[in-house]
Design a protein around this motif. Structure first.
Motif, PDB file in Angstrom:
ATOM      1  N   ARG A 131      -3.559  10.303   3.553  1.00  0.00           N
ATOM      2  CA  ARG A 131      -2.555  10.233   2.486  1.00  0.00           C
ATOM      3  C   ARG A 131      -3.157  10.610   1.136  1.00  0.00           C
ATOM      4  O   ARG A 131      -2.481  11.191   0.274  1.00  0.00           O
ATOM      5  N   GLU A 160       5.111   5.714   8.623  1.00  0.00           N
ATOM      6  CA  GLU A 160       4.722   6.702   7.623  1.00  0.00           C
ATOM      7  C   GLU A 160       5.505   8.008   7.789  1.00  0.00           C
ATOM      8  O   GLU A 160       5.895   8.641   6.801  1.00  0.00           O
ATOM      9  N   HIS A 203       9.043   7.484   6.554  1.00  0.00           N
ATOM     10  CA  HIS A 203       9.123   7.384   5.094  1.00  0.00           C
ATOM     11  C   HIS A 203       8.648   8.648   4.394  1.00  0.00           C
ATOM     12  O   HIS A 203       8.768   8.763   3.166  1.00  0.00           O
ATOM     13  N   LYS A 254      -5.542   6.648   7.970  1.00  0.00           N
ATOM     14  CA  LYS A 254      -4.230   6.984   7.403  1.00  0.00           C
ATOM     15  C   LYS A 254      -4.279   7.027   5.879  1.00  0.00           C
ATOM     16  O   LYS A 254      -3.699   7.921   5.253  1.00  0.00           O
ATOM     17  N   GLN A 255      -4.970   6.066   5.286  1.00  0.00           N
ATOM     18  CA  GLN A 255      -5.085   6.051   3.824  1.00  0.00           C
ATOM     19  C   GLN A 255      -5.854   7.266   3.332  1.00  0.00           C
ATOM     20  O   GLN A 255      -5.506   7.863   2.292  1.00  0.00           O
ATOM     21  N   SER A 296       5.527   9.814   4.079  1.00  0.00           N
ATOM     22  CA  SER A 296       4.203   9.793   3.440  1.00  0.00           C
ATOM     23  C   SER A 296       3.155  10.513   4.274  1.00  0.00           C
ATOM     24  O   SER A 296       2.095  10.873   3.749  1.00  0.00           O
ATOM     25  N   LEU A 297       3.422  10.731   5.552  1.00  0.00           N
ATOM     26  CA  LEU A 297       2.536  11.487   6.438  1.00  0.00           C
ATOM     27  C   LEU A 297       3.374  12.365   7.351  1.00  0.00           C
ATOM     28  O   LEU A 297       4.544  12.051   7.633  1.00  0.00           O
ATOM     29  N   CYS A 298       2.770  13.431   7.827  1.00  0.00           N
ATOM     30  CA  CYS A 298       3.401  14.256   8.857  1.00  0.00           C
ATOM     31  C   CYS A 298       2.591  14.155  10.138  1.00  0.00           C
ATOM     32  O   CYS A 298       1.355  14.093  10.092  1.00  0.00           O
ATOM     33  N   PRO A 309      -1.206  15.284   5.258  1.00  0.00           N
ATOM     34  CA  PRO A 309      -0.341  14.986   4.115  1.00  0.00           C
ATOM     35  C   PRO A 309       0.918  15.844   4.204  1.00  0.00           C
ATOM     36  O   PRO A 309       0.917  16.909   4.844  1.00  0.00           O
ATOM     37  N   PRO A 310       2.008  15.424   3.588  1.00  0.00           N
ATOM     38  CA  PRO A 310       3.274  16.174   3.684  1.00  0.00           C
ATOM     39  C   PRO A 310       3.188  17.616   3.183  1.00  0.00           C
ATOM     40  O   PRO A 310       3.942  18.470   3.653  1.00  0.00           O
TER      41      PRO A 310
END
Length: 298
Positions: free
Chosen positions: A229, A245, A248, A225-226, A250-252, A167-168
């Motif tokens: 996130r 992702e 945008h 991925k979900q 939403s992920l790193c 997650p970011p």
């Protein structure tokens, strides 16, 4: 040898639960279907159908036979089609079919100037694609892992780097890369089984006594991925799988140290036994076409 006509009567009867309905479906007389089942039972020396007030039900022996009968009938259809209406069926494991292959399919189809055989794409798990290739249900396969087998040719198509996704707001996002030592001690969400990632990790971390702990096993990269996130953990995935992702936010995606953890994508096809070693046209296209799919900045 098992008679395919008898097997067709059996599979239709199991589907319809009635001799008369099966006969109607097959365009046969009801006594003919009955005779097919009787001959099959005599050949196998086991009962296949139970008759009751609720209709005909398969016995345990019939249920054991059913997947093989279905596969044999499907193979017959493929054999007839190969002679009468040729087509090319390409199979790809999920990550390859979803994240890597599509631009190559578009490029291949756009370069065809003559009338070509229809092309179908089958996407499934790596073990299922391998099984379909061996059963002649597909002609060419692209897989993350393939053990060499007699009767098939294979070649590495490309290598795909794996990245650690978080997650970011995860603490690891501050690191430029993940070392082997750090990776060996992480808790990871597992993705699709049978893709060869576990084997790759064992080789990559063979000098370490500890291996990453798998906290949960999910069935696909999309599910992984979900989960990441949602803050359920972190995981290793294809770099190509998270391009959108990462862009945008939403992920790193954190690369592995020296980008050393990569997966070799294999193209596999049935060996041509016609006295020459020419590769299938689509295989040649994949090997010769240069389309940059490497995610920038990962």
């Amino acid at each position: 040898m098992l008679n395919l006509i008898w097997l067709k009567s059996l599979t239709t009867l199991i589907e319809q639960h009635s001799f008369q309905a099966a006969a109607n479906q097959l365009g046969l007389a009801q006594p003919t279907v009955t005779q097919h089942i009787q001959k099959l039972e005599e050949m196998l020396c086991v009962p296949l159908i139970k008759r009751g007030r609720s209709g005909c039900q398969p016995t345990e022996y019939a249920l054991r036979l059913l997947p093989y009968a279905t596969s044999m009938l499907r193979l017959q259809d493929r054999a007839l089609q190969a002679v009468q209406q040729p087509s090319m069926r390409v199979g790809a494991s999920s990550n390859i079919g979803i994240y890597l292959l599509q631009p190559y399919l578009q490029s291949y189809l756009s370069t065809q100037t003559r009338q070509q055989d229809p092309l179908d794409l089958v996407i499934d798990t790596n073990p299922t694609i391998a099984e379909k290739l061996e059963n002649a249900e597909i002609d060419i396969a692209l897989m993350e892992w393939w053990p060499p087998k007699t009767g098939f040719d294979s070649q590495t198509w490309k290598t795909e780097p794996l990245v650690l996704i978080t997650p970011p707001d995860h603490a690891l996002t501050q690191l430029p890369s993940i070392s082997r030592t750090m990776l060996s001690g992480l808790n990871l969400i597992g993705g699709e089984s049978g893709s060869g990632t576990g084997r790759l990790l064992k080789t990559y971390l063979q000098d370490f006594q500890q291996m990453p702990t798998i906290t949960m096993q999910l069935g696909s990269t999309e599910a992984v991925k979900q989960a990441v996130r949602a803050g359920l953990g972190i995981s290793l995935v294809f770099a190509s799988a998270v391009v959108d992702e990462v862009q945008h936010g939403s992920l790193c995606a954190i690369p592995l140290e020296d980008s050393a953890l990569k997966k070799s994508i294999q193209i596999v096809w049935r060996h041509q036994s016609l006295g020459y070693d020419k590769r299938p046209e689509f295989v040649e296209h994949l090997l010769q076409t240069s389309i940059n799919l490497n995610p920038a900045g990962l």
